[in-house]
Scaffold this motif. Structure first.
Motif: not given
Lengths: 166, 297
Positions: B141, A84, B6, A77, A118-119, A74-75, B146, B143, B1-4, A80
């Motif tokens: 998930m 997904r 859950y 958007d 979740g990070l 997840n580096d 969506t 992000t 760092m972005p994250f989703a 990600l």
């Protein structure tokens, strides 16, 4: 009812025109020398269909096909969003920035690992190359592990189902 | 760092069904259920009927690790059922706490967990026994606004570790479920691989059309339905061959593949790869790892 029983992985190393097949070559190429699950089905009732399936299996499995792993995390958007939406059998074209090597293949396996609350989301993709990566394992280069230029067919063309040999 | 974000959910109150569905899980001595029993017990299988709305169903805050895997190891081999593995741990500042806030919430043998069949407490909303085999499990998930279901399946293993207070949960998708059915099948004229697979899914209770895509649209083209089966070949008396055996046999002839995209069972004919004339995914700046080698016995 006729049925087909064969090996889905048939090892027939294909060397380039100038190479000489030796025992060591077979071992080098043969990641599936002794392996291969038997293919058996009751849903074929004609010898011609069985022959066609056998020919297809040989065409697609005769040569060792590169299995390439790609690990995404997840580096960004956009990355990600790829993680997904990723699904089996999707066609992937991936480029390695340092060497410029490119892979064109289909997703055979997907593994998501989500940790640290979740990070961190690590997604490993196993891709069966639809075309060889020239230089990644080339007998012309003395069987060296070498990433070089990509010379596969164009991603815009319909992919042939049979894969290319080394 | 972005994250989703859950969401991990277990429908602790759903799909109890008859005891017959527990088969070889150790809860009963029943092995294979009678086909009719299994079908009726699985009549709830359409995922749309699941609510995941119970008091304890959202286990996201307790999920310390999640792993989802599907696909195959050998590109010439069969696709395995998808699997999810969770580690659940109810963290609490009070080691003596019981009930919903207690560290033993995920202990199926606890007398203080409202999810245990041995619960003796006074929690106002016990779901006893909530921890049972085949409870639906869903991982979503989100992000970029969506959401997508990464996994939808059924709990097949639950192991609680008293030392750490954590439970390791394994769930498998509907492809696994097919291995627990003994379908009685008849063949219609012009039966194809896809229509035959549809019958196997129906036998396993996977009846909702929204949960199956047997001739998907690939880059704007509807995928073929597979082979037309030889006359009289798709006949099973329900005594020996499981739904998974039949699926495996069908795919051996057609060289297609099946997988579960979330709760949606997808069948792709082998020609689907030829339909992918352009890349579905383009990745730049990635590391390509190739592990050549051999093994001689």
């Amino acid at each position: 009812m006729p049925s087909l029983r064969t090996r889905s992985v048939v090892v027939t190393p294909t060397l380039d025109a100038t190479a000489t097949a030796t025992t060591s070559d077979e071992l080098t190429f043969g990641t599936n020398v002794t392996g291969g699950a038997a293919t058996s089905t009751t849903f074929i009732d004609a010898q011609a269909d069985a022959d066609a399936l056998a020919a297809y299996l040989v065409a697609t499995s005769a040569t060792d096909q590169p299995i390439v792993r790609i690990v995404l995390d997840n580096d960004s958007d956009s990355r990600l969003a790829v993680i997904r939406d990723l699904e089996l059998n999707q066609r992937i074209v991936a480029t390695e920035s340092v060497t410029g090597a490119t892979l064109d293949g289909f997703v055979e396996q997907v593994t998501h690992k989500i940790t640290n609350g979740g990070l961190r989301h690590e997604c490993e993709i196993v891709v069966g190359a639809r075309t060889r990566m020239v230089g990644i394992y080339s007998p012309d280069s003395g069987d060296q592990y070498e990433l070089a230029t990509y010379a596969a067919d164009s991603p815009s063309e319909p992919p042939p189902y049979a894969t290319y040999g080394f | 760092m972005p994250f989703a974000t859950y969401t991990v959910e277990i429908d602790f109150a759903g799909r109890t069904g008859s005891a017959a569905v527990y088969m070889d899980t150790g809860e009963t001595t029943t092995t294979y259920a009678g086909a009719g029993d299994f079908t009726s017990a699985q009549a709830y299988a359409a995922s749309a009927s699941d609510t995941f709305g119970g008091d304890y169903d959202d286990v996201t805050r307790d999920a310390t690790a999640i792993e989802v895997q599907r696909g195959r190891d050998d590109i010439a081999g069969p696709y395995r059922p998808g699997q999810a593995r969770l580690t659940l741990q109810r963290v609490t500042d009070d080691p003596a706490a019981t009930g919903a806030g207690g560290r033993e919430l995920y202990n199926p043998a606890s007398t203080t967990s409202p999810l245990s069949q041995f619960y003796t407490g006074s929690d106002p909303s016990p779901v006893s026994p909530g921890i049972r085999p085949l409870r639906p499990l869903r991982i979503t998930m989100t992000t970029g606004g969506t959401s997508r279901v990464l996994f939808y399946g059924f709990v097949t293993s639950w192991r609680y570790d008293r030392a750490t207070g954590s439970a390791e949960v394994i769930a498998r998708d509907v492809i696994w479920k097919l291995s627990k059915t003994l379908p009685v099948t008849t063949q219609d004229p012009g039966e194809t691989t896809a229509s035959a697979i549809g019958k196997l899914l129906s036998w396993a209770g996977w009846t909702a059309e929204a949960d199956r895509d047997l001739t998907p649209t690939i880059q704007g083209v509807t995928a073929p339905a597979g082979r037309t089966l030889p006359s009289g070949s798709f006949v099973n008396d329900g005594t020996e061959r499981s739904g998974f055996d039949l699926l495996d046999d069908l795919l051996a002839a057609s060289r297609g593949l099946t997988y579960c995209a979330g709760s949606v069972f997808v069948h792709e004919d082998y020609a689907c790869r030829s339909l992918r004339k352009t890349a579905d995914v383009t990745l730049a700046d990635v590391a390509l790892t190739y592990d050549p080698g051999f093994e001689v016995e």
